[in-house]
Design a protein around this motif. Structure first.
Motif, PDB file in Angstrom:
ATOM      1  N   VAL A  96      -4.312   8.094  25.667  1.00 58.17           N
ATOM      2  CA  VAL A  96      -5.207   8.519  24.624  1.00 58.17           C
ATOM      3  C   VAL A  96      -6.518   7.706  24.554  1.00 58.17           C
ATOM      4  O   VAL A  96      -7.538   8.034  24.589  1.00 58.17           O
ATOM      5  CB  VAL A  96      -4.742   8.362  23.181  1.00 58.17           C
ATOM      6  N   TYR A  97      -6.233   6.475  24.894  1.00 54.62           N
ATOM      7  CA  TYR A  97      -7.558   5.633  24.692  1.00 54.62           C
ATOM      8  C   TYR A  97      -8.335   5.403  26.065  1.00 54.62           C
ATOM      9  O   TYR A  97      -9.299   4.834  26.072  1.00 54.62           O
ATOM     10  CB  TYR A  97      -7.010   4.389  23.948  1.00 54.62           C
ATOM     11  N   ASP A  98      -7.371   5.206  27.069  1.00 51.76           N
ATOM     12  CA  ASP A  98      -8.193   4.822  28.448  1.00 51.76           C
ATOM     13  C   ASP A  98      -9.271   5.727  28.716  1.00 51.76           C
ATOM     14  O   ASP A  98     -10.304   5.331  29.333  1.00 51.76           O
ATOM     15  CB  ASP A  98      -6.901   5.110  29.541  1.00 51.76           C
ATOM     16  N   LYS A  99      -9.326   6.839  28.274  1.00 50.29           N
ATOM     17  CA  LYS A  99     -10.508   7.835  28.546  1.00 50.29           C
ATOM     18  C   LYS A  99     -11.919   7.351  27.920  1.00 50.29           C
ATOM     19  O   LYS A  99     -12.971   7.576  28.367  1.00 50.29           O
ATOM     20  CB  LYS A  99     -10.136   9.224  27.910  1.00 50.29           C
ATOM     21  N   GLY A 100     -11.661   6.830  26.767  1.00 52.68           N
ATOM     22  CA  GLY A 100     -12.830   6.064  26.083  1.00 52.68           C
ATOM     23  C   GLY A 100     -13.337   4.624  26.801  1.00 52.68           C
ATOM     24  O   GLY A 100     -14.538   4.205  26.318  1.00 52.68           O
ATOM     25  N   PHE A 101     -12.683   4.261  27.789  1.00 47.43           N
ATOM     26  CA  PHE A 101     -13.178   3.006  28.115  1.00 47.43           C
ATOM     27  C   PHE A 101     -14.327   3.109  29.336  1.00 47.43           C
ATOM     28  O   PHE A 101     -14.367   4.193  29.833  1.00 47.43           O
ATOM     29  CB  PHE A 101     -12.079   2.273  28.950  1.00 47.43           C
ATOM     30  N   SER A 102     -15.161   2.143  29.413  1.00 46.01           N
ATOM     31  CA  SER A 102     -16.001   1.961  30.404  1.00 46.01           C
ATOM     32  C   SER A 102     -15.606   1.946  31.813  1.00 46.01           C
ATOM     33  O   SER A 102     -14.584   1.365  31.962  1.00 46.01           O
ATOM     34  CB  SER A 102     -17.111   0.743  30.269  1.00 46.01           C
ATOM     35  N   ASP A 103     -16.327   2.769  32.843  1.00 43.68           N
ATOM     36  CA  ASP A 103     -15.897   2.985  34.114  1.00 43.68           C
ATOM     37  C   ASP A 103     -15.899   1.568  34.784  1.00 43.68           C
ATOM     38  O   ASP A 103     -15.189   1.201  35.889  1.00 43.68           O
ATOM     39  CB  ASP A 103     -16.447   3.919  34.997  1.00 43.68           C
ATOM     40  N   SER A 104     -16.710   0.661  34.163  1.00 45.69           N
ATOM     41  CA  SER A 104     -16.859  -0.773  34.617  1.00 45.69           C
ATOM     42  C   SER A 104     -15.760  -1.751  34.115  1.00 45.69           C
ATOM     43  O   SER A 104     -15.672  -2.887  34.591  1.00 45.69           O
ATOM     44  CB  SER A 104     -18.178  -1.318  34.296  1.00 45.69           C
ATOM     45  N   SER A 105     -14.783  -1.138  33.275  1.00 44.32           N
ATOM     46  CA  SER A 105     -13.792  -1.819  32.754  1.00 44.32           C
ATOM     47  C   SER A 105     -12.278  -1.739  33.666  1.00 44.32           C
ATOM     48  O   SER A 105     -11.849  -0.838  34.006  1.00 44.32           O
ATOM     49  CB  SER A 105     -13.290  -1.574  31.544  1.00 44.32           C
ATOM     50  N   TYR A 106     -11.958  -3.178  34.275  1.00 44.79           N
ATOM     51  CA  TYR A 106     -10.989  -3.437  35.208  1.00 44.79           C
ATOM     52  C   TYR A 106      -9.711  -3.871  34.465  1.00 44.79           C
ATOM     53  O   TYR A 106      -8.643  -3.682  34.846  1.00 44.79           O
ATOM     54  CB  TYR A 106     -11.088  -3.879  36.311  1.00 44.79           C
ATOM     55  N   GLY A 107      -9.629  -4.472  33.414  1.00 41.38           N
ATOM     56  CA  GLY A 107      -8.687  -5.401  33.047  1.00 41.38           C
ATOM     57  C   GLY A 107      -7.511  -4.839  32.043  1.00 41.38           C
ATOM     58  O   GLY A 107      -8.057  -3.958  31.455  1.00 41.38           O
ATOM     59  N   PHE A 108      -6.435  -4.909  32.647  1.00 41.65           N
ATOM     60  CA  PHE A 108      -5.225  -4.376  32.005  1.00 41.65           C
ATOM     61  C   PHE A 108      -5.115  -2.688  31.808  1.00 41.65           C
ATOM     62  O   PHE A 108      -4.960  -2.501  30.763  1.00 41.65           O
ATOM     63  CB  PHE A 108      -4.966  -5.002  30.551  1.00 41.65           C
ATOM     64  N   ARG A 109      -5.899  -2.186  33.107  1.00 40.36           N
ATOM     65  CA  ARG A 109      -5.813  -0.671  32.803  1.00 40.36           C
ATOM     66  C   ARG A 109      -5.093   0.057  33.920  1.00 40.36           C
ATOM     67  O   ARG A 109      -4.922  -0.557  35.173  1.00 40.36           O
ATOM     68  CB  ARG A 109      -7.335  -0.280  32.869  1.00 40.36           C
ATOM     69  N   PRO A 110      -4.543   1.140  33.496  1.00 42.42           N
ATOM     70  CA  PRO A 110      -3.571   1.853  34.600  1.00 42.42           C
ATOM     71  C   PRO A 110      -4.153   1.971  35.873  1.00 42.42           C
ATOM     72  O   PRO A 110      -5.410   2.562  35.760  1.00 42.42           O
ATOM     73  CB  PRO A 110      -3.336   2.937  33.938  1.00 42.42           C
ATOM     74  N   GLY A 111      -3.984   1.670  36.994  1.00 39.77           N
ATOM     75  CA  GLY A 111      -4.572   1.891  38.334  1.00 39.77           C
ATOM     76  C   GLY A 111      -5.483   1.213  38.448  1.00 39.77           C
ATOM     77  O   GLY A 111      -6.297   1.482  39.684  1.00 39.77           O
TER      78      GLY A 111
END
Length: 149
Positions: A96-111
């Protein structure tokens, strides 16, 4: 969303992830290897507690581990059952929430991982940009900025 969290498909995926991560026992002493057998007996009860809002996670076992540069870091170790439930929740909430994160965000994100972040920072510099900023909320926002002249 609770039904999705406790669904067989999601819990199976969470179980595989917890098993692969291994990790130590929490305050109850249960090892990851004992989780499957325990769940065969107790899952219907645990699932009912979750769906009825009665599930209470156990206390977290606290240990200290040495830091590479000296000193110690506190580490909390949940029980394997709590890790399973946390993983199942994370899998659903992330969708649900991963879609709203910046494309520049890498920490603790799937993949995503730190190596990808470093590659992207290098690309950024190669494109002629002169700043790369690393942020870490735990360290209260700005850790380091690098200026390339």
């Amino acid at each position: 969303m609770l039904e999705e969290i406790v669904s067989r498909e999601n819990m199976t995926k969470a179980f595989k992830r917890v098993k692969a991560n291994k990790g130590g026992a929490g305050i109850d002493g249960m090892q990851v290897e004992a989780l499957q057998g325990y769940l065969c007996e107790a899952w219907s009860f645990i699932k009912a507690e979750i769906l009825e809002g009665r599930y209470k996670p156990s206390c977290v076992k606290q240990v200290t581990i040495p830091k590479p540069n000296g000193g110690e870091r506190k580490l909390g170790i949940p029980t394997v059952v709590d890790r399973l439930i946390q993983q199942a929740i994370s899998q659903c909430v992330s969708q649900v929430y991963d879609k709203g994160f910046s494309d520049s965000s890498y920490g603790f994100r799937p993949g995503r991982n730190a190596h990808q972040a470093v590659r992207r920072a290098q690309e950024h510099l190669n494109e002629g940009n002169i700043y790369v900023i690393e942020l870490d909320l735990e360290k209260f926002f700005l850790i380091e900025s690098i200026t390339i002249n």
